[in-house]
Design a protein around this motif. Structure first.
Motif, PDB file in Angstrom:
ATOM      1  N   ILE A   2      23.952 -33.376  20.028  1.00  9.68           N
ATOM      2  CA  ILE A   2      22.913 -32.643  19.314  1.00  9.68           C
ATOM      3  C   ILE A   2      23.473 -31.311  18.831  1.00  9.68           C
ATOM      4  O   ILE A   2      24.125 -30.596  19.578  1.00  9.68           O
ATOM      5  N   CYS A   3      23.212 -31.005  17.583  1.00 13.13           N
ATOM      6  CA  CYS A   3      23.617 -29.724  17.005  1.00 13.13           C
ATOM      7  C   CYS A   3      22.571 -28.690  17.407  1.00 13.13           C
ATOM      8  O   CYS A   3      21.382 -28.881  17.141  1.00 13.13           O
ATOM      9  N   GLU A   5      20.048 -25.715  17.303  1.00  9.74           N
ATOM     10  CA  GLU A   5      19.237 -25.289  16.160  1.00  9.74           C
ATOM     11  C   GLU A   5      19.845 -24.098  15.420  1.00  9.74           C
ATOM     12  O   GLU A   5      19.825 -24.047  14.190  1.00  9.74           O
ATOM     13  N   GLU A  30      14.431 -34.857   8.081  1.00 11.27           N
ATOM     14  CA  GLU A  30      15.820 -35.282   8.179  1.00 11.27           C
ATOM     15  C   GLU A  30      16.581 -34.884   6.919  1.00 11.27           C
ATOM     16  O   GLU A  30      16.056 -34.973   5.819  1.00 11.27           O
ATOM     17  N   ILE A  43      21.126 -35.655   9.897  1.00 12.75           N
ATOM     18  CA  ILE A  43      20.775 -34.723  10.960  1.00 12.75           C
ATOM     19  C   ILE A  43      19.280 -34.426  10.834  1.00 12.75           C
ATOM     20  O   ILE A  43      18.787 -34.191   9.731  1.00 12.75           O
ATOM     21  N   ASP A  44      18.578 -34.495  11.967  1.00 12.09           N
ATOM     22  CA  ASP A  44      17.141 -34.225  11.908  1.00 12.09           C
ATOM     23  C   ASP A  44      16.857 -32.786  12.326  1.00 12.09           C
ATOM     24  O   ASP A  44      17.755 -32.037  12.696  1.00 12.09           O
ATOM     25  N   LEU A  46      15.640 -31.572  14.868  1.00  7.69           N
ATOM     26  CA  LEU A  46      15.929 -31.276  16.272  1.00  7.69           C
ATOM     27  C   LEU A  46      17.428 -31.218  16.547  1.00  7.69           C
ATOM     28  O   LEU A  46      17.846 -30.948  17.661  1.00  7.69           O
ATOM     29  N   GLY A  47      18.236 -31.526  15.524  1.00  7.34           N
ATOM     30  CA  GLY A  47      19.679 -31.474  15.667  1.00  7.34           C
ATOM     31  C   GLY A  47      20.321 -32.806  16.023  1.00  7.34           C
ATOM     32  O   GLY A  47      21.538 -32.878  16.188  1.00  7.34           O
ATOM     33  N   LYS A  48      19.533 -33.871  16.137  1.00 10.61           N
ATOM     34  CA  LYS A  48      20.101 -35.193  16.421  1.00 10.61           C
ATOM     35  C   LYS A  48      20.865 -35.678  15.200  1.00 10.61           C
ATOM     36  O   LYS A  48      20.395 -35.563  14.073  1.00 10.61           O
ATOM     37  N   GLN A  54      28.252 -36.695  13.803  1.00  9.71           N
ATOM     38  CA  GLN A  54      28.833 -36.202  15.051  1.00  9.71           C
ATOM     39  C   GLN A  54      30.337 -35.980  14.907  1.00  9.71           C
ATOM     40  O   GLN A  54      30.871 -34.974  15.395  1.00  9.71           O
TER      41      GLN A  54
END
Length: 86
Positions: A2-3, A5, A30, A43-44, A46-48, A54
């Protein structure tokens, strides 16, 4: 992976500076980055990230470690300027 925020704007500018085009779907929250002959990056809010994003994020982190804090600060400044211009 996860990135965080606070790194999403810098990572977005990093990807865009490599020639990726961005489409934002506000309904599902997204961002999708595309580039000819490259896998799409997603990337959404929320950082997913998908697997391709990745791998790109890993490169971003390696360059951050190599070039120092200024690398990320410069990208964040570009993101702020772009937001102001839009």
């Amino acid at each position: 992976m996860i990135c965080p925020e606070n790194l999403i704007p810098a990572f977005t500018m990093f990807v865009a500076s490599d020639g990726y085009q961005c489409v934002i779907n506000k309904i599902i929250g997204e961002a999708i980055f595309t580039k000819a002959n490259k896998p799409g990056l997603k990337i959404d809010r929320l950082g997913k990230m998908n697997e391709a994003a990745q791998k790109r994020f890993e490169l971003f982190l390696k360059l951050w470690l190599k070039n120092g804090k200024e690398f990320v600060l410069r990208l964040q400044a570009q993101a702020i300027m772009l937001k102001v211009m839009l």
